[in-house]
Design a protein around this motif. Structure first.
Motif, PDB file in Angstrom:
ATOM      1  N   ALA A   1     -86.878 -82.144 -79.242  1.00 17.76           N
ATOM      2  CA  ALA A   1     -87.168 -82.819 -80.502  1.00 17.76           C
ATOM      3  C   ALA A   1     -85.850 -83.082 -81.202  1.00 17.76           C
ATOM      4  CB  ALA A   1     -88.065 -81.947 -81.383  1.00 17.76           C
ATOM      5  N   PRO A   2     -85.787 -84.182 -81.969  1.00 19.28           N
ATOM      6  CA  PRO A   2     -84.580 -84.388 -82.772  1.00 19.28           C
ATOM      7  C   PRO A   2     -84.463 -83.289 -83.820  1.00 19.28           C
ATOM      8  CG  PRO A   2     -86.263 -86.060 -83.274  1.00 19.28           C
ATOM      9  CD  PRO A   2     -86.792 -85.229 -82.148  1.00 19.28           C
ATOM     10  N   PHE A   3     -83.233 -82.930 -84.156  1.00 22.84           N
ATOM     11  CA  PHE A   3     -83.028 -81.921 -85.196  1.00 22.84           C
ATOM     12  C   PHE A   3     -82.125 -82.478 -86.292  1.00 22.84           C
ATOM     13  CE2 PHE A   3     -80.510 -78.344 -86.986  1.00 22.84           C
ATOM     14  CZ  PHE A   3     -81.561 -77.704 -87.632  1.00 22.84           C
ATOM     15  N   ALA A   4     -82.652 -82.580 -87.479  1.00 20.23           N
ATOM     16  CA  ALA A   4     -81.875 -82.940 -88.666  1.00 20.23           C
ATOM     17  C   ALA A   4     -81.256 -84.335 -88.606  1.00 20.23           C
ATOM     18  CB  ALA A   4     -80.787 -81.894 -88.946  1.00 20.23           C
ATOM     19  N   VAL A   5     -81.791 -85.165 -87.751  1.00 22.60           N
ATOM     20  CA  VAL A   5     -81.378 -86.571 -87.698  1.00 22.60           C
ATOM     21  C   VAL A   5     -82.646 -87.412 -87.582  1.00 22.60           C
ATOM     22  CG1 VAL A   5     -79.121 -86.145 -86.592  1.00 22.60           C
ATOM     23  CG2 VAL A   5     -81.144 -86.488 -85.170  1.00 22.60           C
ATOM     24  N   PRO A   6     -82.580 -88.669 -88.024  1.00 24.30           N
ATOM     25  CA  PRO A   6     -83.756 -89.515 -87.856  1.00 24.30           C
ATOM     26  C   PRO A   6     -84.065 -89.701 -86.378  1.00 24.30           C
ATOM     27  CG  PRO A   6     -82.169 -90.521 -89.377  1.00 24.30           C
ATOM     28  CD  PRO A   6     -81.483 -89.352 -88.743  1.00 24.30           C
ATOM     29  N   GLY A   7     -85.324 -89.950 -86.068  1.00 28.68           N
ATOM     30  CA  GLY A   7     -85.695 -90.206 -84.672  1.00 28.68           C
ATOM     31  C   GLY A   7     -87.106 -89.728 -84.397  1.00 28.68           C
ATOM     32  N   GLU A   8     -87.623 -90.160 -83.251  1.00 28.13           N
ATOM     33  CA  GLU A   8     -88.986 -89.805 -82.868  1.00 28.13           C
ATOM     34  C   GLU A   8     -88.957 -88.731 -81.800  1.00 28.13           C
ATOM     35  OE1 GLU A   8     -91.676 -91.100 -84.365  1.00 28.13           O
ATOM     36  OE2 GLU A   8     -90.249 -92.175 -85.650  1.00 28.13           O
ATOM     37  N   LEU A   9     -90.088 -88.057 -81.618  1.00 27.04           N
ATOM     38  CA  LEU A   9     -90.219 -87.116 -80.512  1.00 27.04           C
ATOM     39  C   LEU A   9     -90.118 -87.865 -79.193  1.00 27.04           C
ATOM     40  CD1 LEU A   9     -93.266 -84.923 -81.602  1.00 27.04           C
ATOM     41  CD2 LEU A   9     -90.884 -84.184 -81.385  1.00 27.04           C
ATOM     42  N   PRO A  10     -89.503 -87.244 -78.181  1.00 22.00           N
ATOM     43  CA  PRO A  10     -89.495 -87.905 -76.880  1.00 22.00           C
ATOM     44  C   PRO A  10     -90.910 -88.049 -76.335  1.00 22.00           C
ATOM     45  CG  PRO A  10     -88.502 -85.704 -76.740  1.00 22.00           C
ATOM     46  CD  PRO A  10     -88.815 -85.949 -78.175  1.00 22.00           C
ATOM     47  N   GLU A  11     -91.127 -89.108 -75.582  1.00 22.66           N
ATOM     48  CA  GLU A  11     -92.407 -89.300 -74.883  1.00 22.66           C
ATOM     49  C   GLU A  11     -92.203 -88.766 -73.469  1.00 22.66           C
ATOM     50  OE1 GLU A  11     -95.269 -91.202 -75.578  1.00 22.66           O
ATOM     51  OE2 GLU A  11     -94.736 -91.734 -77.648  1.00 22.66           O
ATOM     52  N   TYR A  12     -93.166 -87.988 -72.993  1.00 26.28           N
ATOM     53  CA  TYR A  12     -93.082 -87.523 -71.608  1.00 26.28           C
ATOM     54  C   TYR A  12     -94.176 -88.214 -70.809  1.00 26.28           C
ATOM     55  CZ  TYR A  12     -89.912 -84.043 -73.525  1.00 26.28           C
ATOM     56  OH  TYR A  12     -88.858 -83.426 -74.137  1.00 26.28           O
ATOM     57  N   GLY A  13     -93.951 -89.517 -70.569  1.00 28.44           N
ATOM     58  CA  GLY A  13     -95.001 -90.381 -70.021  1.00 28.44           C
ATOM     59  C   GLY A  13     -95.433 -90.029 -68.606  1.00 28.44           C
ATOM     60  N   THR A  14     -94.537 -89.448 -67.799  1.00 31.00           N
ATOM     61  CA  THR A  14     -94.906 -89.197 -66.394  1.00 31.00           C
ATOM     62  C   THR A  14     -95.110 -87.717 -66.108  1.00 31.00           C
ATOM     63  OG1 THR A  14     -92.611 -88.941 -65.602  1.00 31.00           O
ATOM     64  CG2 THR A  14     -93.484 -91.190 -65.707  1.00 31.00           C
ATOM     65  N   THR A  15     -94.883 -86.868 -67.126  1.00 30.94           N
ATOM     66  CA  THR A  15     -94.901 -85.429 -66.864  1.00 30.94           C
ATOM     67  C   THR A  15     -96.283 -84.927 -66.441  1.00 30.94           C
ATOM     68  OG1 THR A  15     -93.048 -85.061 -68.346  1.00 30.94           O
ATOM     69  CG2 THR A  15     -94.421 -83.167 -67.892  1.00 30.94           C
ATOM     70  N   ALA A  16     -97.335 -85.414 -67.104  1.00 26.57           N
ATOM     71  CA  ALA A  16     -98.678 -84.906 -66.783  1.00 26.57           C
ATOM     72  C   ALA A  16     -98.968 -85.079 -65.290  1.00 26.57           C
ATOM     73  CB  ALA A  16     -99.731 -85.622 -67.621  1.00 26.57           C
ATOM     74  N   ASP A  17     -98.728 -86.288 -64.767  1.00 25.38           N
ATOM     75  CA  ASP A  17     -99.047 -86.553 -63.351  1.00 25.38           C
ATOM     76  C   ASP A  17     -98.112 -85.806 -62.413  1.00 25.38           C
ATOM     77  OD1 ASP A  17    -101.082 -88.163 -64.044  1.00 25.38           O
ATOM     78  OD2 ASP A  17    -100.003 -90.071 -63.722  1.00 25.38           O
ATOM     79  N   ARG A  18     -96.830 -85.828 -62.727  1.00 26.69           N
ATOM     80  CA  ARG A  18     -95.874 -85.225 -61.788  1.00 26.69           C
ATOM     81  C   ARG A  18     -95.981 -83.700 -61.794  1.00 26.69           C
ATOM     82  NH1 ARG A  18     -90.564 -88.226 -63.517  1.00 26.69           N
ATOM     83  NH2 ARG A  18     -89.574 -87.141 -61.779  1.00 26.69           N
ATOM     84  N   LEU A  19     -96.264 -83.136 -62.959  1.00 28.62           N
ATOM     85  CA  LEU A  19     -96.454 -81.682 -63.007  1.00 28.62           C
ATOM     86  C   LEU A  19     -97.720 -81.298 -62.239  1.00 28.62           C
ATOM     87  CD1 LEU A  19     -95.670 -78.883 -63.969  1.00 28.62           C
ATOM     88  CD2 LEU A  19     -96.656 -79.410 -66.212  1.00 28.62           C
ATOM     89  N   ALA A  20     -98.782 -82.105 -62.384  1.00 30.19           N
ATOM     90  CA  ALA A  20    -100.029 -81.823 -61.649  1.00 30.19           C
ATOM     91  C   ALA A  20     -99.762 -81.862 -60.138  1.00 30.19           C
ATOM     92  CB  ALA A  20    -101.106 -82.834 -62.037  1.00 30.19           C
ATOM     93  N   THR A  21     -98.970 -82.828 -59.702  1.00 34.98           N
ATOM     94  CA  THR A  21     -98.646 -82.927 -58.271  1.00 34.98           C
ATOM     95  C   THR A  21     -97.871 -81.691 -57.810  1.00 34.98           C
ATOM     96  OG1 THR A  21     -98.528 -85.308 -58.532  1.00 34.98           O
ATOM     97  CG2 THR A  21     -97.533 -84.396 -56.541  1.00 34.98           C
ATOM     98  N   ALA A  22     -96.908 -81.278 -58.632  1.00 37.14           N
ATOM     99  CA  ALA A  22     -96.115 -80.096 -58.271  1.00 37.14           C
ATOM    100  C   ALA A  22     -96.994 -78.843 -58.249  1.00 37.14           C
ATOM    101  CB  ALA A  22     -94.957 -79.927 -59.254  1.00 37.14           C
ATOM    102  N   LEU A  23     -97.933 -78.769 -59.177  1.00 35.50           N
ATOM    103  CA  LEU A  23     -98.855 -77.625 -59.194  1.00 35.50           C
ATOM    104  C   LEU A  23     -99.749 -77.635 -57.958  1.00 35.50           C
ATOM    105  CD1 LEU A  23     -99.716 -77.634 -62.994  1.00 35.50           C
ATOM    106  CD2 LEU A  23     -98.795 -75.662 -61.749  1.00 35.50           C
ATOM    107  N   ASP A  24    -100.233 -78.813 -57.583  1.00 36.35           N
ATOM    108  CA  ASP A  24    -101.050 -78.906 -56.359  1.00 36.35           C
ATOM    109  C   ASP A  24    -100.270 -78.382 -55.160  1.00 36.35           C
ATOM    110  OD1 ASP A  24    -103.316 -79.965 -57.524  1.00 36.35           O
ATOM    111  OD2 ASP A  24    -102.699 -82.054 -57.234  1.00 36.35           O
TER     112      ASP A  24
END
Ligand SMILES: *Cc1c(COP(=O)(O)O)cnc(C)c1O
Length: 429
Positions: A226-249
């Motif tokens: 997350a950004p700290f003490a500066v303007p900005g948005e939270l990072p998006e983790y667009g591929t993490t759900a699928d890739r983590l599921a694959t690694a868990l499998d």
């Protein structure tokens, strides 16, 4: 959003403003980044404010706690105490006893000594507690934030020693082996580093499972940034759900049926975006060609951990900072009111016509803001913490530090207990 100037008139500055809507949004966004069914611990360390913690609870998080105060805050926020995970490398017997008495039943143990202390306490109070063994087990990766394992570490048990400790946990009559806890890094640089760390974690966990270490619950930690003490948005983790599921499998067969149950932990991703620190400008002065904005709060309100030099220097950028192409800006050093040269919030920050009596708003300080600061240093009052939910005022409070008399403990000593069978604790009262 509420009128900031109005809030400052009512509650004074410096002032922390937290918006609970942002907590809910960030938990929802974290959930989207995870395989379905992944369990989330909110780390109270990032911000123990009961309203923020309660918002995380309402979104289905459990609490990761590491002190008596955090247990109390978690309970106050509505977390079921039996589901709290108590972590940390140095748990005193008193703290463990207190936590068990309050109903905590799940501990992350970080060494043989730490485990024995938990086990002795559970035995004394005739309760069964579940233990996760914290593993220092992944080889060093590249491009990460603040690393907490991989080589020699104060955290966790080296991979080679986990099996033996797991057997002790299984054999002790008052402890049950719950599984493994990894937390190798915080604030990962990007999605690739995060996934890389997760796959190292899963390989290490799979190797231990193959060795016969039982894993009902696998806490793979986090590192969500997350950004700290500066303007900005939270990072998006667009591929993490699928890739983590694959690694868990691949590495954790059974996880889709909840065997093991997968948990992650996050403090900063959940809380960072909800908080803004509003500071008043007390003075604008010039020295040898440099402009200073002297603010009414400094490292006593924000970034105290950076001031220790252990972390990167603080470089706050308030929302008032314009990009330098805009006319009328002046690059100022934003400093606090403390009598120490380390009281600097940001250097060369472009503020638009800074003036005495003006306000600056430092965004993204909902995590590691107030309680990670040098609150007691120089004795200024803590900022008011004002919580809103969209436009609605939820609470306005102030942390107070006060000196109270302390009675000697019943045992006459607060020193850690030696590593041998329990010395009976006299009951109080
Ligand atoms: C600090 C800590 C966290 C939270 O880290 P964030 O970077 O705020 O998400 C989670 N788990 C453990 C064990 C920690 O020490």
């Amino acid at each position: 959003m509420p009128d900031i100037a109005e809030l400052v008139r009512e509650f004074g500055s410096p002032l922390y403003l937290y918006d609970l809507r942002r907590v809910r949004e960030s938990v929802a966004s974290l959930r989207r980044a995870l395989p379905p069914g992944t369990h989330i611990y909110y780390s109270l360390k990032a911000n123990p404010h009961p309203d923020i913690a309660a918002a995380a609870r309402a979104e289905g998080c459990d609490a990761e706690v590491t002190s008596r105060r955090e247990v109390a805050d978690a309970v106050m926020a509505g977390f079921p105490v039996g589901e709290c995970l108590y972590t940390g490398p140095g748990k005193s017997e008193e703290a463990i006893a207190w936590a068990v008495q309050e109903g905590v039943r799940r501990f992350s143990v970080e060494s043989e000594t730490d485990f024995l202390r938990v086990a002795r306490t559970a035995h004394r109070v005739r309760e069964t507690v579940r233990c996760l063994i914290r593993v220092n087990g992944t080889e060093a990766g590249g491009g990460v934030g603040l690393r907490m394992s991989g080589g020699p570490s104060q955290f966790g048990v080296d991979l080679a020693d986990v099996g033996r400790l797991a057997r002790s946990v299984q054999e002790h009559p008052n402890t049950e082996m719950d599984g493994l806890h990894f937390f190798p890094l915080t604030n990962a640089k990007d999605e690739e580093s995060l996934l890389d760390e997760f796959s190292r974690t899963l390989r290490a966990a799979a190797a231990l499972r193959a060795e016969g270490v039982p894993i009902d619950r696998l806490d793979i930690g986090g590192g969500f940034a997350a950004p700290f003490a500066v303007p900005g948005e939270l990072p998006e983790y667009g591929t993490t759900a699928d890739r983590l599921a694959t690694a868990l499998d691949e590495h954790m067969v059974g996880w889709r049926e909840g065997a093991p149950r997968i948990s992650v932990e996050s403090g900063r991703y959940v809380a960072a975006g909800c908080g803004t620190l509003v500071l008043g400008i007390l003075d604008v002065k010039r020295s040898h060609g440099r402009a200073y904005a002297v603010l009414d709060g400094g490292v006593n309100c924000l970034g105290g951990m950076s001031a220790t030099g252990r972390l990167l220097p603080l470089s706050a950028v308030p929302l008032e900072a314009a990009d330098s192409s805009t006319g009328g800006t002046e690059a100022v050093h934003m400093v606090g009111p403390l009598c120490t040269p380390v009281d600097v919030l940001g250097r060369g920050v472009p503020l638009v016509e800074p003036r005495v009596g003006g306000l600056v708003r430092v965004p993204n300080v909902g995590a590691y803001g107030l309680t990670a600061s040098l609150l007691a240093f120089l004795g200024h009052p803590a900022p008011a913490e004002v919580v809103v939910d969209g436009g609605r005022l939820v609470s306005a409070t102030r942390l107070e530090l006060e000196r109270r008399p302390v009675a000697p403990s019943p045992r006459g000593s607060r020193a850690p207990q030696p590593d041998r069978p329990a010395v009976r604790m006299r009951s109080r009262g």
